[in-house]
Scaffold this active site. Structure first.
Site, PDB file in Angstrom:
ATOM      1  N   GLY A  93      17.056  -1.571   1.629  1.00  0.00           N
ATOM      2  CA  GLY A  93      17.478  -0.862   2.869  1.00  0.00           C
ATOM      3  C   GLY A  93      16.501  -1.287   4.011  1.00  0.00           C
ATOM      4  O   GLY A  93      16.784  -0.612   5.159  1.00  0.00           O
ATOM      5  N   PRO A 118      21.300  -2.733   6.729  1.00  0.00           N
ATOM      6  CA  PRO A 118      20.295  -2.271   7.498  1.00  0.00           C
ATOM      7  C   PRO A 118      20.666  -0.711   7.760  1.00  0.00           C
ATOM      8  O   PRO A 118      19.886  -0.133   8.349  1.00  0.00           O
ATOM      9  CB  PRO A 118      20.491  -2.972   8.840  1.00  0.00           C
ATOM     10  CG  PRO A 118      21.722  -3.787   8.988  1.00  0.00           C
ATOM     11  CD  PRO A 118      22.191  -3.805   7.174  1.00  0.00           C
ATOM     12  N   HIS A 150      14.536   6.080  17.864  1.00  0.00           N
ATOM     13  CA  HIS A 150      14.053   6.447  16.678  1.00  0.00           C
ATOM     14  C   HIS A 150      12.730   7.038  16.927  1.00  0.00           C
ATOM     15  O   HIS A 150      12.244   7.054  17.838  1.00  0.00           O
ATOM     16  CB  HIS A 150      13.953   5.347  15.878  1.00  0.00           C
ATOM     17  CG  HIS A 150      15.096   4.749  15.216  1.00  0.00           C
ATOM     18  ND1 HIS A 150      16.246   3.796  15.874  1.00  0.00           N
ATOM     19  CD2 HIS A 150      15.861   5.051  13.935  1.00  0.00           C
ATOM     20  CE1 HIS A 150      17.067   3.571  15.126  1.00  0.00           C
ATOM     21  NE2 HIS A 150      17.139   4.189  13.947  1.00  0.00           N
ATOM     22  N   LYS A 154       8.287   4.335  13.661  1.00  0.00           N
ATOM     23  CA  LYS A 154       9.253   3.167  13.190  1.00  0.00           C
ATOM     24  C   LYS A 154       8.604   1.810  13.679  1.00  0.00           C
ATOM     25  O   LYS A 154       8.140   1.703  14.797  1.00  0.00           O
ATOM     26  CB  LYS A 154      10.795   3.081  13.942  1.00  0.00           C
ATOM     27  CG  LYS A 154      11.577   2.018  13.393  1.00  0.00           C
ATOM     28  CD  LYS A 154      13.099   2.592  13.813  1.00  0.00           C
ATOM     29  CE  LYS A 154      13.979   1.395  13.403  1.00  0.00           C
ATOM     30  NZ  LYS A 154      13.825   0.787  11.998  1.00  0.00           N
ATOM     31  N   GLY A 160      17.294  -2.164  13.009  1.00  0.00           N
ATOM     32  CA  GLY A 160      18.177  -3.006  12.214  1.00  0.00           C
ATOM     33  C   GLY A 160      19.657  -2.691  12.523  1.00  0.00           C
ATOM     34  O   GLY A 160      20.711  -3.722  12.610  1.00  0.00           O
TER      35      GLY A 160
HETATM   36  P1  NAD Z   1       7.490   4.611   5.158  1.00  0.00           P
HETATM   37  O1  NAD Z   1       6.498   3.671   5.619  1.00  0.00           O
HETATM   38  O2  NAD Z   1       7.657   5.977   5.229  1.00  0.00           O
HETATM   39  O3  NAD Z   1       7.772   4.173   3.785  1.00  0.00           O
HETATM   40  C1  NAD Z   1       7.617   2.878   3.219  1.00  0.00           C
HETATM   41  C2  NAD Z   1       6.904   2.851   1.819  1.00  0.00           C
HETATM   42  O4  NAD Z   1       6.605   1.771   1.189  1.00  0.00           O
HETATM   43  C3  NAD Z   1       5.408   3.622   1.907  1.00  0.00           C
HETATM   44  O5  NAD Z   1       5.432   4.698   0.957  1.00  0.00           O
HETATM   45  C4  NAD Z   1       4.386   2.583   1.299  1.00  0.00           C
HETATM   46  O6  NAD Z   1       3.363   3.010   0.771  1.00  0.00           O
HETATM   47  C5  NAD Z   1       5.433   1.849   0.449  1.00  0.00           C
HETATM   48  N1  NAD Z   1       5.151   0.294   0.180  1.00  0.00           N
HETATM   49  C6  NAD Z   1       4.437  -0.594   0.853  1.00  0.00           C
HETATM   50  N2  NAD Z   1       4.300  -1.778   0.402  1.00  0.00           N
HETATM   51  C7  NAD Z   1       4.642  -1.527  -0.932  1.00  0.00           C
HETATM   52  C8  NAD Z   1       4.480  -2.120  -2.199  1.00  0.00           C
HETATM   53  N3  NAD Z   1       3.797  -3.417  -2.282  1.00  0.00           N
HETATM   54  N4  NAD Z   1       4.850  -1.641  -3.248  1.00  0.00           N
HETATM   55  C9  NAD Z   1       5.274  -0.553  -3.269  1.00  0.00           C
HETATM   56  N5  NAD Z   1       5.548   0.198  -2.391  1.00  0.00           N
HETATM   57  C10 NAD Z   1       4.929  -0.184  -1.123  1.00  0.00           C
HETATM   58  O7  NAD Z   1       8.932   4.042   6.041  1.00  0.00           O
HETATM   59  P2  NAD Z   1      10.583   4.248   5.802  1.00  0.00           P
HETATM   60  O8  NAD Z   1      10.675   5.148   7.320  1.00  0.00           O
HETATM   61  O9  NAD Z   1      10.848   5.061   4.493  1.00  0.00           O
HETATM   62  O10 NAD Z   1      11.326   2.988   6.118  1.00  0.00           O
HETATM   63  C11 NAD Z   1      11.108   2.048   5.077  1.00  0.00           C
HETATM   64  C12 NAD Z   1      12.145   0.944   5.721  1.00  0.00           C
HETATM   65  O11 NAD Z   1      13.598   1.157   5.575  1.00  0.00           O
HETATM   66  C13 NAD Z   1      12.098   0.501   7.075  1.00  0.00           C
HETATM   67  O12 NAD Z   1      12.265  -0.682   7.245  1.00  0.00           O
HETATM   68  C14 NAD Z   1      13.123   1.353   7.937  1.00  0.00           C
HETATM   69  O13 NAD Z   1      13.727   0.687   8.973  1.00  0.00           O
HETATM   70  C15 NAD Z   1      14.211   1.217   6.856  1.00  0.00           C
HETATM   71  N6  NAD Z   1      15.226   2.347   6.801  1.00  0.00           N
HETATM   72  C16 NAD Z   1      16.644   1.908   6.651  1.00  0.00           C
HETATM   73  C17 NAD Z   1      17.859   2.881   6.542  1.00  0.00           C
HETATM   74  C18 NAD Z   1      18.878   2.333   6.199  1.00  0.00           C
HETATM   75  O14 NAD Z   1      20.069   3.025   6.140  1.00  0.00           O
HETATM   76  N7  NAD Z   1      19.156   0.808   5.482  1.00  0.00           N
HETATM   77  C19 NAD Z   1      17.458   3.995   6.762  1.00  0.00           C
HETATM   78  C20 NAD Z   1      16.227   4.399   7.199  1.00  0.00           C
HETATM   79  C21 NAD Z   1      15.140   3.336   7.201  1.00  0.00           C
END
Ligand code: NAD
Length: 261
Positions: A93, A118, A150, A154, A160
């Site tokens: 995602g 996305p 957002h 972000k 996306g």
């Molecule tokens: P966030 O920063 O809160 O969470 C990301 C997590 O990934 C963190 O806990 C971080 O420690 C972890 N991480 C980073 N590197 C890592 C690794 N090598 N191994 C394991 N874990 C690792 O971010 P978020 O708000 O949860 O968003 C994450 C992504 O999802 C963004 O790109 C956001 O735009 C996207 N998103 C997509 C949707 C969708 O419907 N597709 C919805 C919401 C957010």
């Protein structure tokens, strides 16, 4: 039917922690592993599944798992390659992937079933079906603009989802998306070209995600807005996708539209 085994990447993140909680409540899912960055794994042992800092190490202890990844573009590309090399599956995602990163995920999807979206919400994916119809019905006199809003943490802009919606509008118009997208306006820019899709970004507070598409015509306008009230809507979509991808074959990079049929 046995429960679908899922591994959560980024289990402490905003999306990751929501996904962990909802996966535990879902009888059709079995949370078998979680992965977080070194130093952030404290407390995850309480989940009673395999915990690690490396997806390879976690997957080596498991079979037939679906990895759910909402992290960063670099990590998600690595996840796609890892599931392809180790015979697992993935639902991704993460947003903000550039063209090269998207191509790498697409290549991995030739070897392993992978879905990337996305935006996992049903509402946005229904919107993706409705927008082309509005474009066709309204015709050339209506200018296309979008505003996305957002939370302040972000990382990528425009979202996306906004990029996907704008691509959908460009396709419906028969325009080259790269030539018609307009992410920024400043200075003496002159009159608006006819073939343009403007996307403006607002960041602040704790907004989960709003997108408004404007159809601006002579003497009237239509505004189509989607507002996500909670991350649970994305998480529920991702968990549904995890169950769906468990029954798919590799060969293409799947989207939510494939799942909705
Ligand atoms: P966030 O920063 O809160 O969470 C990301 C997590 O990934 C963190 O806990 C971080 O420690 C972890 N991480 C980073 N590197 C890592 C690794 N090598 N191994 C394991 N874990 C690792 O971010 P978020 O708000 O949860 O968003 C994450 C992504 O999802 C963004 O790109 C956001 O735009 C996207 N998103 C997509 C949707 C969708 O419907 N597709 C919805 C919401 C957010």
């Amino acid at each position: 039917m046995s429960a679908c085994a899922v591994v959560m990447m980024g289990a402490k993140g905003r999306m990751g922690s929501t996904l962990v909680r909802l996966a535990q409540e879902d009888p059709e899912l079995n949370l078998v592993g979680v992965v977080e960055r070194p130093g952030l794994e404290a407390g995850l042992e309480a989940l009673g599944c395999v915990v690690g800092n490396s997806l390879e190490e976690v997957l080596a202890k498991l079979s037939n798992a679906v990895v759910i990844d909402f992290t960063t573009p670099e990590v998600s590309v690595s996840t796609a390659k890892t599931v392809a090399a180790m015979g697992h599956r993935a639902v991704i995602g993460t947003t903000g992937l550039n063209a090269e990163q998207t191509a790498q995920v697409r290549t991995a999807a030739e070897q392993a079933p992978i879905l990337w979206a996305p935006n996992m919400s049903v509402g946005v994916n229904v919107l993706l079906r409705l927008l082309p119809r509005l474009v066709t019905m309204l015709g050339p006199a209506y200018d296309l603009e979008m505003v996305e809003l957002h939370h302040k943490a972000k990382k990528d802009a425009p979202s996306g989802t906004a990029v996907k919606l704008a691509q959908c509008l460009a396709e419906a118009k028969g325009w080259d998306f790269e030539k018609t997208k307009r992410y920024c306006r400043e200075g003496i820019i002159g009159a608006r070209p006819e073939q343009e899709i403007g996307v403006q970004t607002i960041r602040g507070g704790d907004v989960v995600g709003d997108h408004t598409v404007y159809f601006l015509g002579p003497g009237e306008r239509i505004e189509v807005t989607h507002r996500a009230h909670s991350r649970e809507t994305f998480a529920q979509g991702a968990l549904r996708a995890a169950k769906w991808i468990a029954g798919q074959k590799p060969g293409k990079l799947y989207a939510i539209a494939d799942m909705l049929g």
